[in-house]
Design an enzyme around this catalytic site. Structure first.
Site, PDB file in Angstrom:
ATOM      1  N   GLY A   1       0.830  -1.207   0.000  1.00  0.00           N
ATOM      2  CA  GLY A   1       0.000   0.000   0.000  1.00  0.00           C
ATOM      3  C   GLY A   1       0.862   1.253   0.000  1.00  0.00           C
TER       4      GLY A   1
ATOM      5  N   ARG B   1       7.281   1.852   1.237  1.00  0.00           N
ATOM      6  CA  ARG B   1       7.598   0.440   1.459  1.00  0.00           C
ATOM      7  C   ARG B   1       7.981  -0.230   0.132  1.00  0.00           C
ATOM      8  NH1 ARG B   1       3.534  -2.122   5.106  1.00  0.00           N
ATOM      9  NH2 ARG B   1       4.429  -0.604   6.511  1.00  0.00           N
TER      10      ARG B   1
ATOM     11  N   ARG C   1       2.118  11.012  -9.029  1.00  0.00           N
ATOM     12  CA  ARG C   1       1.431  11.237  -7.741  1.00  0.00           C
ATOM     13  C   ARG C   1       2.206  10.678  -6.551  1.00  0.00           C
ATOM     14  NH1 ARG C   1      -4.636  12.021  -8.149  1.00  0.00           N
ATOM     15  NH2 ARG C   1      -4.916  12.585 -10.310  1.00  0.00           N
TER      16      ARG C   1
ATOM     17  N   ARG D   1      -0.302  -8.726  -3.284  1.00  0.00           N
ATOM     18  CA  ARG D   1      -0.330  -7.638  -2.303  1.00  0.00           C
ATOM     19  C   ARG D   1       0.550  -8.030  -1.127  1.00  0.00           C
ATOM     20  NH1 ARG D   1      -1.830  -3.891   1.099  1.00  0.00           N
ATOM     21  NH2 ARG D   1      -2.991  -4.400   2.989  1.00  0.00           N
TER      22      ARG D   1
ATOM     23  N   SER E   1       0.025  -4.698   5.560  1.00  0.00           N
ATOM     24  CA  SER E   1      -0.257  -4.957   6.968  1.00  0.00           C
ATOM     25  C   SER E   1      -1.746  -5.210   7.159  1.00  0.00           C
ATOM     26  CB  SER E   1       0.198  -3.771   7.824  1.00  0.00           C
ATOM     27  OG  SER E   1      -0.461  -2.608   7.378  1.00  0.00           O
TER      28      SER E   1
ATOM     29  N   ASP F   1      -1.352  -4.700  13.984  1.00  0.00           N
ATOM     30  CA  ASP F   1      -2.111  -4.248  15.158  1.00  0.00           C
ATOM     31  C   ASP F   1      -3.191  -5.290  15.435  1.00  0.00           C
ATOM     32  OD1 ASP F   1      -3.003  -2.589  12.577  1.00  0.00           O
ATOM     33  OD2 ASP F   1      -4.790  -3.014  13.745  1.00  0.00           O
TER      34      ASP F   1
ATOM     35  N   ARG G   1       9.008  -2.982  12.356  1.00  0.00           N
ATOM     36  CA  ARG G   1       8.233  -3.336  11.164  1.00  0.00           C
ATOM     37  C   ARG G   1       9.089  -3.917  10.054  1.00  0.00           C
ATOM     38  NH1 ARG G   1       2.835   0.044  10.390  1.00  0.00           N
ATOM     39  NH2 ARG G   1       2.242   0.044  12.565  1.00  0.00           N
TER      40      ARG G   1
HETATM   41  N1  ADE Z   1      -4.369  -2.378   8.120  1.00  0.00           N
HETATM   42  C1  ADE Z   1      -3.601  -2.581   9.200  1.00  0.00           C
HETATM   43  N2  ADE Z   1      -4.326  -2.575  10.316  1.00  0.00           N
HETATM   44  C2  ADE Z   1      -5.612  -2.366   9.919  1.00  0.00           C
HETATM   45  C3  ADE Z   1      -6.822  -2.232  10.601  1.00  0.00           C
HETATM   46  N3  ADE Z   1      -6.862  -2.339  11.923  1.00  0.00           N
HETATM   47  N4  ADE Z   1      -7.952  -2.008   9.892  1.00  0.00           N
HETATM   48  C4  ADE Z   1      -7.891  -1.895   8.557  1.00  0.00           C
HETATM   49  N5  ADE Z   1      -6.769  -2.003   7.852  1.00  0.00           N
HETATM   50  C5  ADE Z   1      -5.636  -2.231   8.527  1.00  0.00           C
END
Ligand code: ADE
Length: 234
Positions: free
Chosen positions: A20, A24, A43, A87, A90, A204, A217
């Site tokens: 994304g 990265r 962009r 893809r 995260s 997360d 990371r």
């Molecule tokens: N990408 C990484 N963490 C995420 C989350 N909590 N919700 C949506 N996309 C994410």
């Protein structure tokens, strides 16, 4: 050149990794590819092409969310003949047995809507990974030693979700993690007869509120890039 990609014809490889985050893409290209060259900066959505073990690879940022990914994946497929799109990104963990830093290989991607969902009318199309890539990624992940999960993920339209009931249903139905891009990638690949996969690192956790410190990371994300590259050329 396309509307959003400035690469000349032939500058994009048939195998494309799609993080994304454009920075990265830069980090992954400089770390894992030989002879990486910048091929797109329209962009600021950086794309690089180089080789991995002699195989041509492009690493092109997708931006965040399905509408953004859809633009890049459509142009990569239709104008640059990308055949394999993986893809790397995260996701938020959704199950108690899924921990921060774990890798999730997404077999399917559930959505409420995607840029493609309008064409299906009353049908709930099931966006699914390419089996050959999925199998090869699982084999590659097994050699890395980190904890890997294979199963369904949820591609959400929002990072800041306001529907705890929806998250609950995802958890209840075994969804491993939430991100924001894979369902559209899988749908486009199915439509155009290309191979797609999402390999994700849990950054997360929705249940514990834990989040990966940014210093950690790179190392964990490195495993994910290697799994994607090994799967692409298995
Ligand atoms: N990408 C990484 N963490 C995420 C989350 N909590 N919700 C949506 N996309 C994410």
């Amino acid at each position: 050149m396309t509307v959003h990609i400035g690469a000349a014809p032939g500058q994009i490889a048939e195998t494309v990794l799609m993080p994304g985050d454009p920075y990265r893409a830069k980090w992954a290209a400089e770390t894992f590819l030989d002879g990486a060259e910048l091929v797109n900066e329209v962009r600021g959505m950086l794309g690089f092409t180089g080789t991995w073990k002699g195989n041509p690879v492009t690493i092109q940022g997708s931006g965040m969310g399905m509408p953004s990914l859809s633009i890049y994946a459509n142009e990569l497929i239709s104008s640059y003949n990308a055949q394999t799109l993986i893809r790397i990104g995260s996701c938020g963990g959704m199950q108690p047995h899924v921990d921060i830093r774990d890798v999730i290989i997404a077999m399917s991607a559930t959505t409420i809507t995607s840029p493609s969902s309008g064409i299906f009318k009353e049908v709930n199309f099931a966006p699914t990974a390419d089996w050959s890539l999925l199998r090869a990624a699982v084999t590659a992940a097994e050699t890395k030693g980190g904890k890997t999960h294979v199963g369904g993920i949820y591609s959400s339209d929002v990072f800041y979700a306001e529907r705890p009931d929806l998250d609950e249903q995802m958890v209840r139905h075994g969804i491993l993690g939430v991100e924001m891009e894979a369902a559209e990638l899988y749908t486009l690949a199915a439509r155009h007869g290309r191979r797609a996969l999402a390999v994700l690192t849990v950054s997360d956790h929705l249940q514990t509120g834990e989040a990966l410190p940014s210093a950690d990371r790179e190392r964990t994300f490195g495993d994910m890039v290697e799994i994607a590259l090994e799967a692409a050329f298995a």
